[in-house]
Design an enzyme around this catalytic site. Structure first.
Site, mmCIF file in Angstrom:
data_model
loop_
_atom_site.group_PDB
_atom_site.id
_atom_site.type_symbol
_atom_site.label_atom_id
_atom_site.label_comp_id
_atom_site.label_asym_id
_atom_site.label_seq_id
_atom_site.Cartn_x
_atom_site.Cartn_y
_atom_site.Cartn_z
ATOM 1 N N CYS A 1 19.941 -40.662 -16.828
ATOM 2 C CA CYS A 1 19.781 -42.112 -16.640
ATOM 3 C C CYS A 1 20.503 -42.811 -17.780
ATOM 4 C CB CYS A 1 18.287 -42.474 -16.645
ATOM 5 S SG CYS A 1 18.000 -44.249 -16.427
ATOM 6 N N HIS B 1 15.851 -42.907 -7.425
ATOM 7 C CA HIS B 1 15.946 -43.137 -8.878
ATOM 8 C C HIS B 1 16.248 -44.609 -9.164
ATOM 9 C CE1 HIS B 1 17.320 -41.999 -13.086
ATOM 10 N NE2 HIS B 1 17.800 -43.223 -12.938
ATOM 11 N N GLU B 2 17.265 -45.137 -8.494
ATOM 12 C CA GLU B 2 17.686 -46.524 -8.765
ATOM 13 C C GLU B 2 16.611 -47.520 -8.345
ATOM 14 O OE1 GLU B 2 20.020 -47.104 -10.727
ATOM 15 O OE2 GLU B 2 20.941 -45.131 -10.672
ATOM 16 N N HIS C 1 13.747 -48.140 -10.745
ATOM 17 C CA HIS C 1 14.007 -49.093 -11.831
ATOM 18 C C HIS C 1 13.481 -50.484 -11.477
ATOM 19 C CE1 HIS C 1 16.329 -46.872 -14.789
ATOM 20 N NE2 HIS C 1 17.131 -46.373 -13.861
#
Ligand code: NI
Length: 185
Positions: free
Chosen positions: A110, A152-153, A156
């Site tokens: 990341c 994953h994105e 955020h």
């Protein structure tokens, strides 16, 4: 590229722990400028994805791709690596639905945790829906590495960094050390 390269914020900054706000109008000039600046930033960093909170904007906006081939050994080590790739995609207000409960573990880096990586379980197959940069709804199905990048994105946008998804913290460490040992195997 027209955009400006933005500074990427590292873990520890409170904006990375916030739940981001939905984008009200994707066509707003400020939103369009942010997209251009994020594009310039990912181009400069040669990375796979960036979420708006990572550049200090608490908005539900993500840009990602799945490279066809990559020099980054972390991707090669991911067993479900997707050789087909996905072109750069801007996602506004994305929503993810898992297609099954099956989860697979894979390595993740990341930009907000420079030099670190860890093994993270993610849903293997998902469907995701988002508004594109023109404000139109799009929907896709993703498996493996593609599904991993999207999860994953989008994490955020909910203030979640990959270590918070890890179930085996013994795999968390510095890329340089982990890759050295993997090559030795
Ligand atoms: Ni990240």
């Amino acid at each position: 590229m027209a955009g400006r390269i933005l500074e990427v914020i590292a873990m520890g900054h409170p904006v990375l722990q916030e739940v981001s706000l939905a984008v009200k109008n994707p066509l707003d000039p400020d939103v369009q400028a942010l997209i251009e600046n994020m594009e310039a930033t990912v181009d400069h960093l040669n990375c796979s994805g960036l979420a708006a909170p990572q550049v200090g904007a608490s908005l539900r906006l993500v840009i990602f791709r799945v490279p066809k081939t990559t020099e980054n050994p972390a991707y090669q080590l991911t067993p479900e690596y997707d050789p087909e790739g996905v072109p750069w995609t801007v996602m506004i207000n994305p929503e993810i639905s898992p297609l099954s409960r099956e989860m697979t573990a894979g390595w993740e880096p990341c930009l907000s945790l420079p030099g670190l990586m860890g093994e993270v379980p993610r849903y293997h197959s998902i469907q995701y829906t988002y508004l594109n940069r023109h404000g139109q709804t799009e929907s896709r199905t993703a498996h493996g590495f593609h599904a991993r990048v999207v999860q994953h994105e989008c994490d955020h946008l909910d203030g979640i960094l990959f270590p918070q998804r890890m179930t085996d913290m013994s795999t968390f460490g510095f890329k340089e050390e982990i890759l050295k040992r993997m090559e030795a195997c």
